[in-house]
Write a protein that holds these residues in place. Structure first.
Motif, short mmCIF file in Angstrom:
data_model
loop_
_atom_site.label_atom_id
_atom_site.label_comp_id
_atom_site.label_asym_id
_atom_site.label_seq_id
_atom_site.Cartn_x
_atom_site.Cartn_y
_atom_site.Cartn_z
N LEU A 46 0.88 -1.20 0.06
CA LEU A 46 0.04 0.06 -0.01
C LEU A 46 1.08 1.40 0.11
N GLY A 47 2.02 1.25 0.78
CA GLY A 47 3.07 2.39 0.79
C GLY A 47 3.44 2.52 -0.57
N ILE A 48 3.83 1.51 -1.26
CA ILE A 48 4.69 1.69 -2.53
C ILE A 48 3.20 2.36 -3.47
N LEU A 49 2.31 1.83 -3.61
CA LEU A 49 1.34 2.23 -4.27
C LEU A 49 0.74 3.79 -4.13
N PHE A 50 0.54 4.19 -2.86
CA PHE A 50 0.47 5.33 -2.45
C PHE A 50 1.75 6.25 -2.72
N GLY A 51 3.00 6.27 -2.40
CA GLY A 51 3.92 6.82 -2.73
C GLY A 51 4.15 7.21 -4.39
#
Lengths: 107, 221
Positions: A46-51
């Motif tokens: 999720l962090g990668i997608l959001f970033g």
């Protein structure tokens, strides 16, 4: 770490039930550890997608050149997973040490 | 099947030591249907925890299937619970996120040889307790009596020699409690499973072949 500790106290009864039905301390520890690993991995994705999403939007409006740094992604995900798994182990160990009757009686 | 002699258990509450069990001796033969009855605070729950290998006595000896179990390590006790004892609790203790069928299968998770227990075996047990048509339901979608039936199927899944039931009808109304007792009697008569029921209810105790009455930490003769 607090999230995991709360999950342990809420799930004390579950631990008591599983222990009564034959789970060993190691089984409980393993279950909680795996849960924290999975949570950390989901958090990382999720962090990668959001970033990446935020970067794309910002670079679009700011008219910057967009570039992905695989090193930065690895570092971010690596640190978050290490923290998640390390702090997943502590409550997992506490959970596994609970006395089955004490765990069953908690509500 | 069970051979308890001079079982004592005391707890420290602050500086005072409280003797909960003051020397309980009890033999239960294979195939018996026995109730342990007494008022609350008489020590019957503590005794049940010791018989169920969830707690250890302060002193005494306890043989289960002719093997002394008091000095067994924690992992081995887990195995003995899994293989030999089916637990039924007053509050059912089903896991809320699992379906009825998954709850029945839960003890199999803790066996190396789980593969020899098929899904059909678990379904058969749900059928046995009259809950086959609710296999996919969560506990919250079931009544108390239905949850207790699922819990009994779960207790049977590892083919235990002993069922240990702690106030199994305590949270149910009289009719439903009666049906649960009938189920225990059937399992005892038809499958030869030893059933030990802990209760404070003389009406439940009367339906058992034998009643052991407890008072103040001992079994009164």
């Amino acid at each position: 770490m607090n999230v995991m500790l709360v999950s342990v106290s809420e799930r004390r009864r579950e631990i008591g039930i599983r222990r009564a039905l034959g789970a060993k301390r190691g089984d409980i520890r393993g279950q909680f550890l795996i849960e924290s690993i999975i949570l950390s991995l989901i958090g990382g994705v999720l962090g990668i997608l959001f970033g990446v999403g935020a970067s794309v939007i910002i670079s679009h409006f700011a008219k910057w050149q967009f570039a992905l740094s695989s090193g930065a992604i690895l570092l971010g995900v690596g640190v978050s997973n290490a923290v998640g798994i390390f702090f997943g182990y502590y409550p997992a160990r506490q959970a596994s040490l609970l006395d089955p009757i004490v765990a069953l009686k908690s509500d | 099947m069970l051979r308890l002699s001079e079982i004592k258990k005391s707890y420290h509450i602050g500086p005072t030591e409280v003797d909960v069990l003051k020397g309980v001796s009890l033999n239960v033969d294979k195939g018996e249907l026995i109730s342990i009855m007494g008022p609350s605070g008489c020590g019957k729950s503590t005794l049940m925890n010791i018989i169920g290998l969830l707690d250890r006595p302060t002193s005494g000896s306890f043989e289960l299937n002719d093997a002394e179990v008091l000095y067994t390590n924690d992992d081995a006790l887990s195995d003995i619970r899994n293989r030999n004892i089916g637990f039924v609790f007053q509050q059912y203790f089903l896991l809320s996120k699992l379906s009825a069928l998954e709850n029945v299968e839960l003890p199999l998770m803790y066996r190396d040889d789980a593969a020899k227990f098929t899904r059909e075996h678990s379904m058969e047990l749900l059928r046995r307790v009259g809950m086959a048509d609710r296999a996919g339901h969560r506990p919250s979608e079931l009544s108390g009596g239905q949850q207790q039936r699922v819990a009994i199927a779960r207790a049977l899944v590892c083919n235990p020699a002993l069922i240990l039931a702690d106030e199994p009808t305590g949270a149910l109304d009289t009719n439903v409690g009666g049906e649960i007792m009938e189920l225990f009697k059937e399992l005892n008569a038809e499958e030869g499973i030893t059933v030990v029921i802990i209760t404070h209810d003389p009406g439940i105790a009367r339906q058992c072949q034998r009643v052991a009455v407890m008072r103040n930490g001992v079994i009164v003769p």
